[in-house]
Write a protein that holds these residues in place. Sequence first.
Motif, PDB file in Angstrom:
ATOM      1  N   ARG A 258       0.816  -1.223   0.000  1.00  0.00           N
ATOM      2  CA  ARG A 258       0.000   0.000   0.000  1.00  0.00           C
ATOM      3  C   ARG A 258       0.846   1.268   0.000  1.00  0.00           C
ATOM      4  O   ARG A 258       0.420   2.306  -0.509  1.00  0.00           O
ATOM      5  N   GLN A 259       2.048   1.191   0.553  1.00  0.00           N
ATOM      6  CA  GLN A 259       2.905   2.370   0.615  1.00  0.00           C
ATOM      7  C   GLN A 259       3.390   2.803  -0.772  1.00  0.00           C
ATOM      8  O   GLN A 259       3.646   3.983  -1.000  1.00  0.00           O
ATOM      9  N   LEU A 260       3.498   1.853  -1.712  1.00  0.00           N
ATOM     10  CA  LEU A 260       4.170   2.148  -2.981  1.00  0.00           C
ATOM     11  C   LEU A 260       3.384   1.829  -4.240  1.00  0.00           C
ATOM     12  O   LEU A 260       3.807   2.178  -5.349  1.00  0.00           O
ATOM     13  N   TYR A 261       2.243   1.186  -4.107  1.00  0.00           N
ATOM     14  CA  TYR A 261       1.523   0.639  -5.257  1.00  0.00           C
ATOM     15  C   TYR A 261       1.287   1.655  -6.368  1.00  0.00           C
ATOM     16  O   TYR A 261       1.485   1.365  -7.560  1.00  0.00           O
ATOM     17  N   ASP A 262       0.870   2.852  -6.029  1.00  0.00           N
ATOM     18  CA  ASP A 262       0.511   3.853  -7.040  1.00  0.00           C
ATOM     19  C   ASP A 262       1.715   4.415  -7.794  1.00  0.00           C
ATOM     20  O   ASP A 262       1.532   5.088  -8.812  1.00  0.00           O
ATOM     21  N   TYR A 263       2.927   4.153  -7.322  1.00  0.00           N
ATOM     22  CA  TYR A 263       4.102   4.817  -7.879  1.00  0.00           C
ATOM     23  C   TYR A 263       5.098   3.867  -8.521  1.00  0.00           C
ATOM     24  O   TYR A 263       6.184   4.296  -8.921  1.00  0.00           O
ATOM     25  N   VAL A 264       4.762   2.581  -8.608  1.00  0.00           N
ATOM     26  CA  VAL A 264       5.663   1.620  -9.248  1.00  0.00           C
ATOM     27  C   VAL A 264       4.981   1.016 -10.468  1.00  0.00           C
ATOM     28  O   VAL A 264       3.768   1.108 -10.643  1.00  0.00           O
ATOM     29  N   ASP A 265       5.793   0.388 -11.323  1.00  0.00           N
ATOM     30  CA  ASP A 265       5.286  -0.158 -12.577  1.00  0.00           C
ATOM     31  C   ASP A 265       5.002  -1.658 -12.513  1.00  0.00           C
ATOM     32  O   ASP A 265       4.157  -2.164 -13.247  1.00  0.00           O
ATOM     33  N   LYS A 266       5.718  -2.360 -11.620  1.00  0.00           N
ATOM     34  CA  LYS A 266       5.564  -3.815 -11.566  1.00  0.00           C
ATOM     35  C   LYS A 266       5.945  -4.314 -10.185  1.00  0.00           C
ATOM     36  O   LYS A 266       6.886  -3.812  -9.569  1.00  0.00           O
ATOM     37  N   ILE A 267       5.212  -5.323  -9.700  1.00  0.00           N
ATOM     38  CA  ILE A 267       5.506  -5.951  -8.410  1.00  0.00           C
ATOM     39  C   ILE A 267       5.517  -7.467  -8.608  1.00  0.00           C
ATOM     40  O   ILE A 267       4.541  -8.044  -9.094  1.00  0.00           O
ATOM     41  N   VAL A 268       6.615  -8.103  -8.246  1.00  0.00           N
ATOM     42  CA  VAL A 268       6.734  -9.559  -8.332  1.00  0.00           C
ATOM     43  C   VAL A 268       6.717 -10.134  -6.922  1.00  0.00           C
ATOM     44  O   VAL A 268       7.513  -9.724  -6.059  1.00  0.00           O
ATOM     45  N   VAL A 269       5.822 -11.071  -6.678  1.00  0.00           N
ATOM     46  CA  VAL A 269       5.683 -11.710  -5.379  1.00  0.00           C
ATOM     47  C   VAL A 269       6.138 -13.164  -5.509  1.00  0.00           C
ATOM     48  O   VAL A 269       5.474 -13.978  -6.151  1.00  0.00           O
ATOM     49  N   ALA A 270       7.300 -13.486  -4.925  1.00  0.00           N
ATOM     50  CA  ALA A 270       7.889 -14.822  -5.043  1.00  0.00           C
ATOM     51  C   ALA A 270       7.438 -15.702  -3.883  1.00  0.00           C
ATOM     52  O   ALA A 270       7.578 -15.332  -2.715  1.00  0.00           O
ATOM     53  N   ILE A 271       6.912 -16.884  -4.213  1.00  0.00           N
ATOM     54  CA  ILE A 271       6.436 -17.843  -3.216  1.00  0.00           C
ATOM     55  C   ILE A 271       6.936 -19.232  -3.588  1.00  0.00           C
ATOM     56  O   ILE A 271       6.812 -19.646  -4.751  1.00  0.00           O
ATOM     57  N   ASP A 272       7.471 -19.945  -2.611  1.00  0.00           N
ATOM     58  CA  ASP A 272       7.984 -21.286  -2.888  1.00  0.00           C
ATOM     59  C   ASP A 272       6.863 -22.213  -3.344  1.00  0.00           C
ATOM     60  O   ASP A 272       5.788 -22.270  -2.742  1.00  0.00           O
ATOM     61  N   LEU A 273       7.135 -22.926  -4.411  1.00  0.00           N
ATOM     62  CA  LEU A 273       6.139 -23.802  -5.023  1.00  0.00           C
ATOM     63  C   LEU A 273       5.664 -24.878  -4.060  1.00  0.00           C
ATOM     64  O   LEU A 273       4.480 -25.249  -4.054  1.00  0.00           O
ATOM     65  N   ASP A 274       6.579 -25.387  -3.229  1.00  0.00           N
ATOM     66  CA  ASP A 274       6.260 -26.460  -2.287  1.00  0.00           C
ATOM     67  C   ASP A 274       5.952 -25.937  -0.895  1.00  0.00           C
ATOM     68  O   ASP A 274       5.831 -26.728   0.054  1.00  0.00           O
ATOM     69  N   ARG A 275       5.861 -24.604  -0.773  1.00  0.00           N
ATOM     70  CA  ARG A 275       5.608 -23.948   0.517  1.00  0.00           C
ATOM     71  C   ARG A 275       6.657 -24.362   1.549  1.00  0.00           C
ATOM     72  O   ARG A 275       6.345 -24.757   2.666  1.00  0.00           O
ATOM     73  N   LYS A 276       7.938 -24.218   1.143  1.00  0.00           N
ATOM     74  CA  LYS A 276       9.056 -24.499   2.034  1.00  0.00           C
ATOM     75  C   LYS A 276       9.780 -23.197   2.384  1.00  0.00           C
ATOM     76  O   LYS A 276       9.968 -22.335   1.528  1.00  0.00           O
ATOM     77  N   THR A 277      10.217 -23.085   3.643  1.00  0.00           N
ATOM     78  CA  THR A 277      11.041 -21.953   4.035  1.00  0.00           C
ATOM     79  C   THR A 277      12.485 -22.240   3.652  1.00  0.00           C
ATOM     80  O   THR A 277      12.819 -23.334   3.183  1.00  0.00           O
ATOM     81  N   TRP A 278      13.381 -21.282   3.897  1.00  0.00           N
ATOM     82  CA  TRP A 278      14.805 -21.483   3.596  1.00  0.00           C
ATOM     83  C   TRP A 278      15.418 -22.564   4.472  1.00  0.00           C
ATOM     84  O   TRP A 278      16.484 -23.082   4.158  1.00  0.00           O
ATOM     85  N   SER A 279      14.743 -22.897   5.572  1.00  0.00           N
ATOM     86  CA  SER A 279      15.213 -23.976   6.445  1.00  0.00           C
ATOM     87  C   SER A 279      14.555 -25.312   6.125  1.00  0.00           C
ATOM     88  O   SER A 279      14.838 -26.320   6.770  1.00  0.00           O
ATOM     89  N   GLY A 280      13.649 -25.339   5.160  1.00  0.00           N
ATOM     90  CA  GLY A 280      12.997 -26.579   4.764  1.00  0.00           C
ATOM     91  C   GLY A 280      11.729 -26.894   5.518  1.00  0.00           C
ATOM     92  O   GLY A 280      11.139 -27.959   5.313  1.00  0.00           O
TER      93      GLY A 280
END
Length: 287
Positions: free
Chosen positions: A20-42
């Motif tokens: 919400r802080q930046l939506y109106d002023y940027v051109d693109k937002i990429v939201v990365a989510i692990d396909l298997d719903r794993k954290t960096w610790s597994g």
Amino acid sequence: MIKVSYLVSYDYFMLLTSIRQLYDYVDKIVVAIDLDRKTWSGNTFEIPESFFVEIRKFDIKNKIDFYFDVFYLPELTPMENESRERNMALSKLGRGWKIQLDVDEYVYEFKTVAAYLKKYWFLSLYPRLTPICLNGKLVTLYRQLPEGYLYIENNEQFPFITNQNTNTQTRTNYRIRNFQTNINVIHQSWARSENEILIKIKNWGHRDDFDTMKYFDFWKSLNVFNYKNYKNIHPLSPEVWNELYFLECTTSDEFIAKFSNKNMQVLSPMPIKKIVKSAIKKILGKE
């Protein structure tokens, strides 16, 4: 163009506060989510379908793209997995100014920040010749109490804007110039429920870097009466969090509003002459 990447896992519910802080002023937002719903610790996390419904409903200008991939590799450390995912998300942004944020990082008064980046639009045209990473200043929310928030404000720098395609570690590129912009970024950080903090310290990149449970007990002990008794409390580099402050408020949105009213974004001009001289040397093969 101004583009943003987010890495989303167990703390997905904070994302919209940041967007919400930046939506109106940027051109693109990429939201990365692990396909298997794993954290960096597994470890496994869940994201309810209602989250995706809420994001799509909010995204009236079709700026938000979800990026699903395998971001956890068991042979890598949590920090290595973090660095890998950040680079993979960064690669999806393409050319332009690229902002790398976590869901609990809030860049208030983003209109000012956007105008600043657009002023220096030419630095993103040929990034090989003008490589630069821009640092901001973290305002760290440390603990939410019934009376308000304990927080840290001491010019702690962190890299989060670049014109490059890769980092060397997490959001840092040690091979290029880093410049301090004075952009204030409110970081929700440790200002979460006890259960959320336990999830955080079991899954983040610093999981193996200190005695997390001992530090968790210290964090729980702080209150509005004793916080002034403690100095230098960062778990890895104590002096980085040298002092705690208190702001009376009930929510993170209220903190953002109150803090931003007293702390406008005043940004430092970039050293263009030095950057141009360096670019010329590269063209001439002298650097």
